[in-house]
Design an enzyme around this catalytic site. Sequence first.
Site, PDB file in Angstrom:
ATOM      1  N   HIS A  23      47.848  46.557  36.965  1.00  0.00           N
ATOM      2  CA  HIS A  23      46.972  45.386  37.046  1.00  0.00           C
ATOM      3  C   HIS A  23      47.373  44.581  38.276  1.00  0.00           C
ATOM      4  O   HIS A  23      48.568  44.393  38.544  1.00  0.00           O
ATOM      5  CB  HIS A  23      47.133  44.550  35.772  1.00  0.00           C
ATOM      6  CG  HIS A  23      46.470  43.222  35.842  1.00  0.00           C
ATOM      7  ND1 HIS A  23      45.161  43.072  36.254  1.00  0.00           N
ATOM      8  CD2 HIS A  23      46.912  41.962  35.571  1.00  0.00           C
ATOM      9  CE1 HIS A  23      44.840  41.793  36.225  1.00  0.00           C
ATOM     10  NE2 HIS A  23      45.882  41.095  35.819  1.00  0.00           N
TER      11      HIS A  23
ATOM     12  N   CYS B 236      43.140  40.477  30.683  1.00  0.00           N
ATOM     13  CA  CYS B 236      43.438  41.368  31.815  1.00  0.00           C
ATOM     14  C   CYS B 236      43.722  42.803  31.382  1.00  0.00           C
ATOM     15  O   CYS B 236      43.616  43.734  32.173  1.00  0.00           O
ATOM     16  CB  CYS B 236      44.608  40.830  32.621  1.00  0.00           C
ATOM     17  SG  CYS B 236      44.237  39.252  33.398  1.00  0.00           S
TER      18      CYS B 236
ATOM     19  N   ASN C 251      43.252  38.376  41.629  1.00  0.00           N
ATOM     20  CA  ASN C 251      43.294  38.862  40.245  1.00  0.00           C
ATOM     21  C   ASN C 251      41.879  38.816  39.656  1.00  0.00           C
ATOM     22  O   ASN C 251      41.355  37.745  39.368  1.00  0.00           O
ATOM     23  CB  ASN C 251      44.253  37.975  39.449  1.00  0.00           C
ATOM     24  CG  ASN C 251      44.396  38.407  37.998  1.00  0.00           C
ATOM     25  OD1 ASN C 251      43.629  39.217  37.502  1.00  0.00           O
ATOM     26  ND2 ASN C 251      45.374  37.849  37.313  1.00  0.00           N
TER      27      ASN C 251
HETATM   28  N1  COA Z   1      49.550  25.870  47.041  1.00  0.00           N
HETATM   29  C1  COA Z   1      50.633  25.128  47.351  1.00  0.00           C
HETATM   30  N2  COA Z   1      51.527  24.732  46.444  1.00  0.00           N
HETATM   31  C2  COA Z   1      51.320  25.093  45.173  1.00  0.00           C
HETATM   32  C3  COA Z   1      50.206  25.851  44.782  1.00  0.00           C
HETATM   33  C4  COA Z   1      49.304  26.240  45.776  1.00  0.00           C
HETATM   34  N3  COA Z   1      48.214  26.974  45.517  1.00  0.00           N
HETATM   35  N4  COA Z   1      50.253  26.050  43.449  1.00  0.00           N
HETATM   36  C5  COA Z   1      51.374  25.437  43.018  1.00  0.00           C
HETATM   37  N5  COA Z   1      52.008  24.869  44.049  1.00  0.00           N
HETATM   38  C6  COA Z   1      53.250  24.113  44.037  1.00  0.00           C
HETATM   39  C7  COA Z   1      53.586  23.524  42.699  1.00  0.00           C
HETATM   40  O1  COA Z   1      52.898  22.309  42.503  1.00  0.00           O
HETATM   41  C8  COA Z   1      55.075  23.342  42.809  1.00  0.00           C
HETATM   42  O2  COA Z   1      55.322  22.161  43.515  1.00  0.00           O
HETATM   43  P1  COA Z   1      56.506  21.174  43.067  1.00  0.00           P
HETATM   44  O3  COA Z   1      57.773  21.995  43.163  1.00  0.00           O
HETATM   45  O4  COA Z   1      56.413  20.090  44.054  1.00  0.00           O
HETATM   46  O5  COA Z   1      56.163  20.792  41.659  1.00  0.00           O
HETATM   47  C9  COA Z   1      55.509  24.504  43.705  1.00  0.00           C
HETATM   48  O6  COA Z   1      54.327  24.980  44.346  1.00  0.00           O
HETATM   49  C10 COA Z   1      56.178  25.648  42.967  1.00  0.00           C
HETATM   50  O7  COA Z   1      55.374  25.958  41.869  1.00  0.00           O
HETATM   51  P2  COA Z   1      55.828  27.089  40.898  1.00  0.00           P
HETATM   52  O8  COA Z   1      54.841  27.167  39.768  1.00  0.00           O
HETATM   53  O9  COA Z   1      57.268  26.937  40.573  1.00  0.00           O
HETATM   54  O10 COA Z   1      55.679  28.338  41.873  1.00  0.00           O
HETATM   55  P3  COA Z   1      56.075  29.830  41.574  1.00  0.00           P
HETATM   56  O11 COA Z   1      57.019  30.295  42.583  1.00  0.00           O
HETATM   57  O12 COA Z   1      56.384  30.060  40.138  1.00  0.00           O
HETATM   58  O13 COA Z   1      54.696  30.583  41.875  1.00  0.00           O
HETATM   59  C11 COA Z   1      52.757  31.454  40.760  1.00  0.00           C
HETATM   60  C12 COA Z   1      53.542  30.203  41.154  1.00  0.00           C
HETATM   61  C13 COA Z   1      51.537  30.995  39.992  1.00  0.00           C
HETATM   62  C14 COA Z   1      52.328  32.183  42.012  1.00  0.00           C
HETATM   63  C15 COA Z   1      53.666  32.365  39.905  1.00  0.00           C
HETATM   64  O14 COA Z   1      54.274  31.622  38.867  1.00  0.00           O
HETATM   65  C16 COA Z   1      52.883  33.485  39.304  1.00  0.00           C
HETATM   66  O15 COA Z   1      52.429  34.355  40.003  1.00  0.00           O
HETATM   67  N6  COA Z   1      52.743  33.520  37.963  1.00  0.00           N
HETATM   68  C17 COA Z   1      51.960  34.518  37.284  1.00  0.00           C
HETATM   69  C18 COA Z   1      50.501  34.192  37.422  1.00  0.00           C
HETATM   70  C19 COA Z   1      49.627  35.327  37.019  1.00  0.00           C
HETATM   71  O16 COA Z   1      49.689  36.353  37.625  1.00  0.00           O
HETATM   72  N7  COA Z   1      48.762  35.102  36.037  1.00  0.00           N
HETATM   73  C20 COA Z   1      47.836  36.042  35.574  1.00  0.00           C
HETATM   74  C21 COA Z   1      48.523  37.106  34.769  1.00  0.00           C
HETATM   75  S1  COA Z   1      47.350  38.265  34.245  1.00  0.00           S
END
Ligand code: COA
Length: 315
Positions: free
Chosen positions: A242, A117, A272
């Site tokens: 980004h 990225c 993204n």
């Molecule tokens: N729809 C519905 N539920 C979802 C889901 C989706 N698309 N993706 C994950 N979940 C669920 C998980 O399974 C989890 O369920 P559980 O509690 O029953 O296990 C719950 O949502 C919470 O997941 P979690 O990973 O704790 O959510 P979060 O609040 O951390 O948000 C992201 C997840 C991915 C949005 C967040 O961690 C994030 O933005 N991370 C950075 C990702 C990124 O930008 N990457 C690229 C960097 S260049």
Amino acid sequence: MKKTIPFVEIVSTGRFLPPSVTTNADLESIVDTSNEWITTRTGIKERRLAGNEISAAQMGAKAGVDALDKSDLNASDIDLIIVSTATPDRLLPSMACDVQALIGAVNAVAFDVGGACSGFLYGLTVAEGHIATGHATNVLVIAAEKMSSILDWNDRSTCVLFGDGAGACIVQRSAGSRGIIGTYHGSDGNLAELLHRPPGGLVKMSGQEVYRNAVRSMALASERALEDAGMKAEEIDLLIPHQANVRIIESTARYSGIPMDKVFVNVDRYGNMSSATIPVAMDEAIEQGVLEEGMNVLTVAFGAGFAWGALAIKW
Ligand code: COA
């Protein structure tokens, strides 16, 4: 290295987004997710998916031609093409060579940079080095990403986050006070497993760790790039981060001391697009009249590696 006088400036920008829009509601029929979950967690509402009709190299070439059309150069004037991509259509040759052929930049040297990225900002810094040493004059820096080709469409925790697209800019020796005035890049390969794609496999990510590291590293990179430029956050007119997640963007802005009304955001429309987010955002910001000549711009990225970076630019 402090650069009160910039070596290089961005003379034009371009972009290409595949026309097909996939909304969060569309994704509800593919994986167990909801518009509400995606919107509240990420700010993403829709993304573009390239489908089988267009390759990453073709998207990159279209963005490059758009940047050329907005400059006073022809394809034959380009003597270096740098392509940032994490999603090449094939591993040999470099995607930059395919782009070179597509746009007819017959006098260019062409190679890829791999910075995930952060790759577009790394590409700009490589371009700066080539121009500063006299090895290149007109550099086309392109970021082209077909993220849809490396996503696991059964994994709701990753597939909803990404989109396809390409952005480009032309870099030349600075003619005056415009250009890159502050630079900072960092990497930590010890954290590679938190966001990676195994050989022949698909993207795997530990979302929460990536989130925490992204905010910390983008805030640090912003601070260091400003330091390098001898500037303070209050002097920044526009932050172009980004575009991975609106919450990461808001936290980065808050830690960097830049109010959200000075932050460019389009993650809601594209998701993204890995390294393509920043050049696409620059091009849109210019078109919308948000980014104008003379502004102090800070641009910052973070991604797989982990690898991160920031540039301060007198636009
Ligand atoms: N729809 C519905 N539920 C979802 C889901 C989706 N698309 N993706 C994950 N979940 C669920 C998980 O399974 C989890 O369920 P559980 O509690 O029953 O296990 C719950 O949502 C919470 O997941 P979690 O990973 O704790 O959510 P979060 O609040 O951390 O948000 C992201 C997840 C991915 C949005 C967040 O961690 C994030 O933005 N991370 C950075 C990702 C990124 O930008 N990457 C690229 C960097 S260049």
